[in-house]
Write a protein that holds these residues in place. Structure first.
Motif: not given
Lengths: 242, 242, 242, 242, 242, 242
Positions: F19-30
């Protein structure tokens, strides 16, 4: 209390949304993801059947805490403490605070000769990471102690009360509860308050770098903290009942 | 306030004998030996014509502090931090506290682009080393600033108020002022209070490991601290007038 | 010996004023403030009832030393070694020298399985800190051993002689005794000499960075050292008799 | 001088066999394997076109040294200092000694703004590693300076004299020259002497842990050292002529 | 395989000249200077009659390795790791690789409760230091084990096979064997291969930073490695028979 | 390929659920949370507008990686590296591997003078953390580069291909794909393979501590890796399209 213009639109005495998610990871005896708004901290409680050298043979246990922030939990990337080769003074202050706070709710004789380590790792920071950590670590600690109870390792429950924490401060001249980063970074008077569920104060750490606070302001802040901790203790109870 | 049986025979609201000796060593711009009873701390203020990288070009200065205990300032010898290769968490907490406290009485624009470092080294410890250090460091700082004034390096005096500190705590159920080691080691509720000469609170750090304190106890402790700091500020003034 | 123009106006073979103040702090078994002119070093002797691992079970004790300078003991502030995270090569050299020198006057079998640590902390520096430290540490060591004698922990006195130290050097072409900072910093040939009260040499450390010294110069320097140590041993005796 | 029973069968004033092998490795500007009997030290001289920050713009250069022992250069394996994360006090003392000794034979203005680093790594130890290192490092330094001369980087030769070193000590009551490990480990009075080719003393480091040495013993030791260094300087010349 | 223009003029499948010199230093149980062309590594094997804490009481031994480069083993001087206070990531990777590789040829039960430490110190570097180190360390290990056999400390020989290593890579589009520094620094695809004398692969570490390698290239590289290791094992046997 | 009895019941050539979940935290660019079964790694990509000193003025960027495990991501608590004061050799090896692997898919000239740091922090470990980290870090890197593209900071896309990684090994005699902890801890031959989406090999790190693997086994393992990476690249594409 008069209305303020908080960046979040919250009332002066309003907490951010609090979420306490248990069993977040599978290995630790207690594992809690706690959120105070956008602040998210993973708190694990690990039991080890040993005591530090200075407690050997005394028939009592120990509670200790470690704290860390993932490098990009913050708006701009911080250096990784493991790579820098040492923990900052701020990190050490916070983990000592967490340890003292949690020891205040444990009967160490009842715990017996074992160590519970509370690891509080900030996944995402938006102000109040240390108060969220204390609040979540308490729930992880209870889960870990319950594991010991189920394994019949304890004669009686060593938990003697609940512990939670919240920050308060003066924002644009008015006392407010549970500062987020936008408030925290533009206010130079804030206080972290750790209390138990009996209304007793465990830690009070107020700092006024640049602007000293008056006695009446301190009274108002303590009142807000009492209200906030009351709600946090209720949230802990609800999570543990879930 | 009712009488207590303090080991020293002092009244509950009585400070230990305070001595502030200026010009204790010859090299530093400010050099003060401060005694709170048997606690003796050498506080020096050193001026350097540089600023930290993050302040470069901003036209303002910086106040920072370092703290240390001589290995045999205490009842049993402590390991030397320079030999262990790192400062303890306690040391870092204390020196951060001293730095914040002293910055609260300085207008950093008026100081200009220079650093004042306050070194607080404990020669003999008997409780209250951090509060003695803050109280003495203020006098050393004033002496150092006066050196700058005499050299006509400053347009106006950057000192905007006095700062002093004292500990308070609950000893055998009663609030007492300025705990010595005998009291400190047998009481688990104490608070360090840093205030300015206008009655404002700069730092309040109360810790109740094991026994939480009630709101009325906190009120009594804050009252004792106000009285104690008032007397310490008077002692500072007398020393500076001497 | 011909007259020189020493900055202090002293004769070539004249020591600075020596003061040896015992019981300077209250916790250590031996605590001596030694002054060679403006150089002031606090020397404490601490007894611990343990031996290093490599001496365990051998029935003998150990003498060790640590050395430090307070950051502003000097004309411009030095970085604190505890904050830098390590002791400099110079510090280590000096504390190894102090330890070896003091071990030379102790019968370690008679001392029994315990450690005496000599902490030499420079409060104010004006040249010759290591020789002052050795001279003062001897007095602190005797005081500490006398504490053991009074407690009837020793069958016989382990002190087998006195030890003192002084620096000598070539200043503006002439040999001089007990260099102060003004002399030390402008002369590139100096020697630290540690001797016992029987006239034996324990350590001779001569360094001529830039200008090598001739055999006749070395003879003159050793003669000065013998005279100086003789006077220092007398000062130690007077202090211990006081 | 009376005959002694040295373990090696050498005369009291006899050096071990000395070998100086130039160009031992190919990258360094100077690379010398020096042997004093079974003691073998690889000395390389490395030129870098930079100066330390504190010498910038002064038009002069610097000579520095580093010292190390391969972990199994000794009878039982020593811990690797790179793995332990720090250099011992002994290592630091020795490398400071080597650096000072070699600086004594260099005109740093003539060297210009560059650094020569002398790395002295002990491949096999049998006593006297520091004196062998100094003696070999001098040859490596000359080779490195000659590289600069050939590249026409220097107006005049910065080498102002030769430097060599030898140990002397009291073995079974008699003074002996150039102690090997068997002698060194059973004698508690020894002295390392660094001299130039003009008979001047650059460093004298005598240590008598346990047994102080008399003035007449010191005279005999210095005489042996003068003889030994004379032979070592001849060996250096022969190697450089080879 | 087609001809390439290797800087050294070697054939694509040609090793550099290999020399294995035993008994290079006298203290270690095994001491080998191995040369792969201009790369020279001193490999010592040291036996200690202890085991790490985690192996205590298990009746088996341990093989570990440490790796270092002398500061001027390379074209420009590298910082000394002992002075920097830590080993680089590269150093740690290499010493872990050497340790794993040598453990693969030892029956640790037959070795008994002792540790063999393989110290691999690079005297001169010209590419392939880690493969030379593994190849030489094997011979040093055999010598050390033979010392134990002669002392009748072992019931059976714990060496269960030979181990050797070589590098292979794509240079200017063609696969080549045993890269020297000139090739290594201009090629971005290389692989270190550790094999035993039975043709089994112990470690394969291929890195293609910038240019990925195809499956057919990998096949060719593995073929070259098999040939090279075969020749290295023969050289080890010849040296051990010498 | 014959059936094996994998603890998980998987087929030999079957990946765990990815599973690959993007935007898991908000500060990082990725910011990507990647799961390979129970292994969960938080991968963030942080952009900084600076380059390391050694790249200054060269017009190209840099990709670097750091790796860490939360103390209780594992079955028993590991010491926190920030508290121990250094990163283990294993940690350094892994972060160097991640950095090299991701650099292989980036045109550093097209990236321009900036650094992308990939922080891979293991929240929960169950084998294969480094391969999950590489696979997730690629997606975080693409997200971060897309942020730069949207801000019009780049003329062309610096990503030149996809990168993913998987482990393979011999479990109970048979080759299997994507080892979990139960398999990894009981098998002594495993290989981590990093490939690009064109079927090229970027890194191959095979280790056979104790049991060497044959050429035919290696062929089978490489075949499994090709299959696994193909599926992982498809999962990356699906996530990026989501």
């Amino acid at each position: 209390m008069s209305e303020t213009h908080r960046p979040s639109g919250r009332q002066p005495d309003q907490l951010r949304q609090v979420e306490i998610q248990r069993h977040y990871t599978k290995h630790a005896e207690g594992s809690v993801l706690v959120a105070f708004g956008d602040t998210r901290v993973l708190c694990t409680a690990s039991i080890e059947e040993r005591v530090p050298a200075w407690l050997r043979g005394k028939g009592e246990g120990w509670i200790t805490a470690e704290y860390g922030m993932l490098p990009r939990s913050t708006g701009s990337r911080m250096a990784r403490e493991a790579a820098r080769g040492k923990q900052s003074g701020r990190t050490q202050e916070i983990q000592r605070l967490i340890g003292r706070s949690l020891r205040a709710c444990v009967n160490r004789q009842a715990l017996g000769e074992r160590v519970v380590t509370l690891d509080c790792d900030v996944l995402q920071a938006d102000g109040g990471t240390r108060t969220a950590a204390i609040t979540g670590a308490y729930v992880a600690l209870v889960d870990a102690v319950n594991v010991l109870m189920k394994r019949e390792k304890l004669k009686r429950n060593p938990i003697v009360g609940a512990v939670a924490a919240v920050s308060v401060g003066i924002y644009q001249g008015s006392p407010v509860l549970d500062l987020d980063y936008a408030e925290d970074s533009s206010c130079d008077t804030d206080m972290n308050v750790v209390m138990n569920d009996g209304g007793g104060f465990i830690e009070v750490q107020g700092t006024a770098e640049g602007h000293a606070f008056r006695r009446d302001e301190m009274d108002a802040l303590l009142g807000l903290a009492e209200k906030g901790v009351g709600e946090l203790v209720a949230a802990q109870r609800a999570a543990l009942a879930g």
